[in-house]
Design an enzyme around this catalytic site. Sequence first.
Site, PDB file in Angstrom:
ATOM      1  N   SER A 110      21.989  40.632  42.752  1.00 26.13           N
ATOM      2  CA  SER A 110      21.976  42.049  42.382  1.00 26.13           C
ATOM      3  C   SER A 110      20.670  42.380  41.669  1.00 26.13           C
ATOM      4  CB  SER A 110      23.148  42.340  41.448  1.00 26.13           C
ATOM      5  OG  SER A 110      22.985  43.603  40.851  1.00 26.13           O
ATOM      6  N   SER A 111      20.290  43.651  41.730  1.00 24.97           N
ATOM      7  CA  SER A 111      19.056  44.076  41.043  1.00 24.97           C
ATOM      8  C   SER A 111      19.173  43.972  39.526  1.00 24.97           C
ATOM      9  CB  SER A 111      18.719  45.519  41.425  1.00 24.97           C
ATOM     10  OG  SER A 111      19.778  46.371  41.061  1.00 24.97           O
ATOM     11  N   CYS A 112      20.392  43.803  39.009  1.00 25.30           N
ATOM     12  CA  CYS A 112      20.548  43.713  37.550  1.00 25.30           C
ATOM     13  C   CYS A 112      20.066  42.380  36.990  1.00 25.30           C
ATOM     14  CB  CYS A 112      21.987  43.977  37.131  1.00 25.30           C
ATOM     15  SG  CYS A 112      23.078  42.676  37.668  1.00 25.30           S
ATOM     16  N   TYR A 139      27.272  39.576  33.906  1.00 24.24           N
ATOM     17  CA  TYR A 139      27.229  39.572  35.384  1.00 24.24           C
ATOM     18  C   TYR A 139      25.848  39.144  35.859  1.00 24.24           C
ATOM     19  CZ  TYR A 139      27.188  42.097  39.977  1.00 24.24           C
ATOM     20  OH  TYR A 139      27.079  42.467  41.291  1.00 24.24           O
ATOM     21  N   LYS A 143      24.632  35.991  38.206  1.00 29.64           N
ATOM     22  CA  LYS A 143      23.852  36.180  39.447  1.00 29.64           C
ATOM     23  C   LYS A 143      22.563  35.361  39.407  1.00 29.64           C
ATOM     24  CE  LYS A 143      26.447  38.979  41.853  1.00 29.64           C
ATOM     25  NZ  LYS A 143      27.022  38.511  43.123  1.00 29.64           N
ATOM     26  N   HIS A 186      31.223  52.111  41.067  1.00 28.24           N
ATOM     27  CA  HIS A 186      29.819  52.494  40.877  1.00 28.24           C
ATOM     28  C   HIS A 186      29.694  54.020  40.956  1.00 28.24           C
ATOM     29  CE1 HIS A 186      29.201  48.216  42.157  1.00 28.24           C
ATOM     30  NE2 HIS A 186      28.358  48.278  41.148  1.00 28.24           N
TER      31      HIS A 186
HETATM   32  N1  LIG Z   1      28.295  47.345  45.483  1.00 31.15           N
HETATM   33  C1  LIG Z   1      27.058  47.330  44.993  1.00 31.15           C
HETATM   34  O1  LIG Z   1      26.479  48.368  44.626  1.00 31.15           O
HETATM   35  C2  LIG Z   1      26.325  46.031  44.862  1.00 31.15           C
HETATM   36  C3  LIG Z   1      26.869  44.812  45.252  1.00 31.15           C
HETATM   37  N2  LIG Z   1      26.141  43.666  45.098  1.00 31.15           N
HETATM   38  C4  LIG Z   1      26.686  42.349  45.479  1.00 31.15           C
HETATM   39  O2  LIG Z   1      27.085  42.372  46.842  1.00 31.15           O
HETATM   40  C5  LIG Z   1      28.210  41.509  47.027  1.00 31.15           C
HETATM   41  C6  LIG Z   1      29.342  42.285  47.670  1.00 31.15           C
HETATM   42  O3  LIG Z   1      29.708  43.376  46.837  1.00 31.15           O
HETATM   43  P1  LIG Z   1      30.734  44.503  47.325  1.00 31.15           P
HETATM   44  O4  LIG Z   1      31.039  44.296  48.760  1.00 31.15           O
HETATM   45  O5  LIG Z   1      30.207  45.789  46.850  1.00 31.15           O
HETATM   46  O6  LIG Z   1      32.009  44.138  46.443  1.00 31.15           O
HETATM   47  P2  LIG Z   1      33.545  44.383  46.787  1.00 31.15           P
HETATM   48  O7  LIG Z   1      34.264  44.399  45.489  1.00 31.15           O
HETATM   49  O8  LIG Z   1      33.698  45.511  47.719  1.00 31.15           O
HETATM   50  O9  LIG Z   1      33.934  43.052  47.573  1.00 31.15           O
HETATM   51  C7  LIG Z   1      33.991  41.814  46.952  1.00 31.15           C
HETATM   52  C8  LIG Z   1      34.961  40.948  47.732  1.00 31.15           C
HETATM   53  O10 LIG Z   1      35.066  39.660  47.099  1.00 31.15           O
HETATM   54  C9  LIG Z   1      36.432  39.310  47.049  1.00 31.15           C
HETATM   55  N3  LIG Z   1      36.706  38.438  45.911  1.00 31.15           N
HETATM   56  C10 LIG Z   1      36.494  38.716  44.595  1.00 31.15           C
HETATM   57  N4  LIG Z   1      36.918  37.680  43.845  1.00 31.15           N
HETATM   58  C11 LIG Z   1      37.385  36.747  44.698  1.00 31.15           C
HETATM   59  C12 LIG Z   1      37.974  35.466  44.520  1.00 31.15           C
HETATM   60  N5  LIG Z   1      38.137  34.930  43.306  1.00 31.15           N
HETATM   61  N6  LIG Z   1      38.370  34.787  45.625  1.00 31.15           N
HETATM   62  C13 LIG Z   1      38.241  35.320  46.844  1.00 31.15           C
HETATM   63  N7  LIG Z   1      37.684  36.523  47.084  1.00 31.15           N
HETATM   64  C14 LIG Z   1      37.271  37.236  46.013  1.00 31.15           C
HETATM   65  C15 LIG Z   1      37.168  40.617  46.894  1.00 31.15           C
HETATM   66  O11 LIG Z   1      38.505  40.480  47.265  1.00 31.15           O
HETATM   67  P3  LIG Z   1      39.622  41.270  46.395  1.00 31.15           P
HETATM   68  O12 LIG Z   1      39.182  42.707  46.414  1.00 31.15           O
HETATM   69  O13 LIG Z   1      40.885  40.992  47.126  1.00 31.15           O
HETATM   70  O14 LIG Z   1      39.536  40.675  45.018  1.00 31.15           O
HETATM   71  C16 LIG Z   1      36.368  41.520  47.827  1.00 31.15           C
HETATM   72  O15 LIG Z   1      36.828  41.414  49.150  1.00 31.15           O
HETATM   73  C17 LIG Z   1      28.562  40.965  45.644  1.00 31.15           C
HETATM   74  O16 LIG Z   1      27.944  39.714  45.471  1.00 31.15           O
HETATM   75  C18 LIG Z   1      27.934  41.972  44.699  1.00 31.15           C
HETATM   76  O17 LIG Z   1      27.615  41.379  43.471  1.00 31.15           O
HETATM   77  C19 LIG Z   1      24.875  43.682  44.593  1.00 31.15           C
HETATM   78  C20 LIG Z   1      24.291  44.850  44.205  1.00 31.15           C
HETATM   79  C21 LIG Z   1      24.955  46.110  44.323  1.00 31.15           C
HETATM   80  C1  LIG Z   2      24.858  47.679  41.145  1.00 30.88           C
HETATM   81  C2  LIG Z   2      24.837  47.597  39.655  1.00 30.88           C
HETATM   82  O1  LIG Z   2      25.854  48.419  39.096  1.00 30.88           O
HETATM   83  C3  LIG Z   2      25.968  48.432  37.673  1.00 30.88           C
HETATM   84  O2  LIG Z   2      24.863  49.006  37.095  1.00 30.88           O
HETATM   85  P1  LIG Z   2      24.450  50.508  37.184  1.00 30.88           P
HETATM   86  O3  LIG Z   2      23.236  50.637  38.025  1.00 30.88           O
HETATM   87  O4  LIG Z   2      24.342  51.026  35.821  1.00 30.88           O
HETATM   88  O5  LIG Z   2      25.618  51.139  38.047  1.00 30.88           O
HETATM   89  P2  LIG Z   2      26.607  52.380  38.049  1.00 30.88           P
HETATM   90  O6  LIG Z   2      26.691  52.768  39.459  1.00 30.88           O
HETATM   91  O7  LIG Z   2      27.900  52.073  37.388  1.00 30.88           O
HETATM   92  O8  LIG Z   2      25.892  53.516  37.165  1.00 30.88           O
HETATM   93  C4  LIG Z   2      24.658  54.071  37.505  1.00 30.88           C
HETATM   94  C5  LIG Z   2      24.319  55.203  36.584  1.00 30.88           C
HETATM   95  O9  LIG Z   2      25.180  56.306  36.922  1.00 30.88           O
HETATM   96  C6  LIG Z   2      25.746  56.834  35.735  1.00 30.88           C
HETATM   97  N1  LIG Z   2      27.026  57.495  36.039  1.00 30.88           N
HETATM   98  C7  LIG Z   2      27.254  58.832  35.922  1.00 30.88           C
HETATM   99  N2  LIG Z   2      28.523  59.112  36.200  1.00 30.88           N
HETATM  100  C8  LIG Z   2      29.101  57.922  36.541  1.00 30.88           C
HETATM  101  C9  LIG Z   2      30.412  57.582  36.933  1.00 30.88           C
HETATM  102  O10 LIG Z   2      31.311  58.418  37.024  1.00 30.88           O
HETATM  103  N3  LIG Z   2      30.647  56.282  37.210  1.00 30.88           N
HETATM  104  C10 LIG Z   2      29.670  55.316  37.127  1.00 30.88           C
HETATM  105  N4  LIG Z   2      29.959  54.024  37.444  1.00 30.88           N
HETATM  106  N5  LIG Z   2      28.408  55.621  36.715  1.00 30.88           N
HETATM  107  C11 LIG Z   2      28.137  56.912  36.443  1.00 30.88           C
HETATM  108  C12 LIG Z   2      25.844  55.638  34.811  1.00 30.88           C
HETATM  109  O11 LIG Z   2      25.990  56.045  33.460  1.00 30.88           O
HETATM  110  C13 LIG Z   2      24.523  54.927  35.099  1.00 30.88           C
HETATM  111  O12 LIG Z   2      23.492  55.537  34.367  1.00 30.88           O
HETATM  112  C14 LIG Z   2      25.948  47.053  37.073  1.00 30.88           C
HETATM  113  O13 LIG Z   2      26.871  47.038  36.037  1.00 30.88           O
HETATM  114  C15 LIG Z   2      25.942  45.989  38.038  1.00 30.88           C
HETATM  115  O14 LIG Z   2      27.220  45.829  38.566  1.00 30.88           O
HETATM  116  C16 LIG Z   2      25.013  46.209  39.166  1.00 30.88           C
HETATM  117  O15 LIG Z   2      24.412  45.289  39.670  1.00 30.88           O
END
Ligand SMILES: NC(=O)C1=CN([C@@H]2O[C@H](COP(=O)(O)OP(=O)(O)OC[C@H]3O[C@@H](n4cnc5c(N)ncnc54)[C@H](OP(=O)(O)O)[C@@H]3O)[C@@H](O)[C@H]2O)C=CC1
Ligand SMILES: C[C@H]1O[C@H](OP(=O)(O)OP(=O)(O)OC[C@H]2O[C@@H](n3cnc4c(=O)[nH]c(N)nc43)[C@H](O)[C@@H]2O)[C@@H](O)[C@@H](O)C1=O
Length: 325
Positions: A110-112, A139, A143, A186
């Site tokens: 992740s970018s974090c 987190y 990562k 998010h």
């Molecule tokens: N979404 C985003 O904005 C971003 C995502 N990423 C990374 O991309 C990847 C995918 O994310 P995303 O698809 O959004 O996440 P989701 O939450 O949509 O999917 C994650 C999946 O992992 C499964 N999972 C979680 N814990 C377990 C476990 N203990 N055993 C088996 N399966 C598990 C979940 O199943 P279940 O729901 O049943 O628990 C789910 O199917 C992750 O590595 C995330 O960190 C990186 C940057 C941004």
């Molecule tokens: C992908 C990235 O996602 C997380 O980081 P983040 O970039 O801060 O992601 P976010 O989508 O939750 O928020 C983005 C911005 O948006 C604002 N914001 C406004 N209103 C809402 C709102 O209603 N919900 C949320 N979630 N944010 C809101 C919020 O306050 C922030 O300024 C990591 O923890 C980590 O998991 C990671 O890797």
Amino acid sequence: MNQPETIYVAGHRGMVGSAIVRQLLAAGHPASHIVTRTHAELDLTDQAAVRAFFAQVKPQQVYLAAAKVGGIHANNVYPADFIYQNLMIEANVIEAAFRNGVQKLLFLGSSCIYPKLAPQPMSEQALLTGPLEATNEPYAVAKIAGIKLCESYNRQFGASHGVDYRSVMPTNLYGPGDNYHPENSHVIPALIRRFHEAKVSGAPEVAIWGSGTPMREFLYVDDMAAASVHVMNLPKASYEQHTQPMLSHINVGYGSDMTIAELAHSIARVTGYTGQITFDASKPDGTPRKLMDSSRLHSLGWQAKVDLPTGLALAYQDFLNKTAQ
Ligand SMILES: NC(=O)C1=CN([C@@H]2O[C@H](COP(=O)(O)OP(=O)(O)OC[C@H]3O[C@@H](n4cnc5c(N)ncnc54)[C@H](OP(=O)(O)O)[C@@H]3O)[C@@H](O)[C@H]2O)C=CC1
Ligand SMILES: C[C@H]1O[C@H](OP(=O)(O)OP(=O)(O)OC[C@H]2O[C@@H](n3cnc4c(=O)[nH]c(N)nc43)[C@H](O)[C@@H]2O)[C@@H](O)[C@@H](O)C1=O
């Protein structure tokens, strides 16, 4: 390169994992070559279960898209879950993959991982150069450990066992299959839900968390899946030409960012909400800006395709489909 006959996609029911499965099918991999397990079938935090699964299935390639994932609020409120589950998933999957002869694995970070105040755009070299953002430090540490697991197995077992484990660092993602939970999601899925519900109820205003000034870069999930398959399939020589053994991860971004206030106005437009937008300063802003420098991936032949207006329309349709069920 010969087509692998067994590709394990961990997290195939998640937003990214399901897009990777779509991408692999579209690229011509037969469904019978793609192995999946739900969380209920295989808990990836359970080392014995993960070892038994790999010993039985013996996949040739692994996409590690399973993780404990959430937005700023969830990361802040459940830090123990985020660090423990992610460390366990990564360590179990990567070690079991190695034990069972997997040579090709792609880890999604992740970018974090980058410092809170990293110079913008953030290049891969910014890793471990400064303090992390507090709301998601646990987190992010997990990562970073995932990247270092991949690099360490490459360094120790690359020459002797052909281990070639790669890492991609996605920017903030969105699209079909997202989590629309009102608090734990998010920003894009949260605001799609909030604006849609405000339009339906006729609410005069919608509150956005934080100041609206943080800047974020957003990538459509099918672009992320295409980048994942692209990086997995790069010839080793090209990958190694653009990476270093201890700086091997690759950024995946869209290429431009915007303020959260601008994003909120775009989502209001897409959902058809016409009331006021306000800002709730009691909620955290998180990192002020995190724009990826994706030039490493561009040099390796990949570009994003889906622009934000197109992607938001597709994401809103996904939300409508889900809520209509
Ligand atoms: N979404 C985003 O904005 C971003 C995502 N990423 C990374 O991309 C990847 C995918 O994310 P995303 O698809 O959004 O996440 P989701 O939450 O949509 O999917 C994650 C999946 O992992 C499964 N999972 C979680 N814990 C377990 C476990 N203990 N055993 C088996 N399966 C598990 C979940 O199943 P279940 O729901 O049943 O628990 C789910 O199917 C992750 O590595 C995330 O960190 C990186 C940057 C941004
Ligand atoms: C992908 C990235 O996602 C997380 O980081 P983040 O970039 O801060 O992601 P976010 O989508 O939750 O928020 C983005 C911005 O948006 C604002 N914001 C406004 N209103 C809402 C709102 O209603 N919900 C949320 N979630 N944010 C809101 C919020 O306050 C922030 O300024 C990591 O923890 C980590 O998991 C990671 O890797």
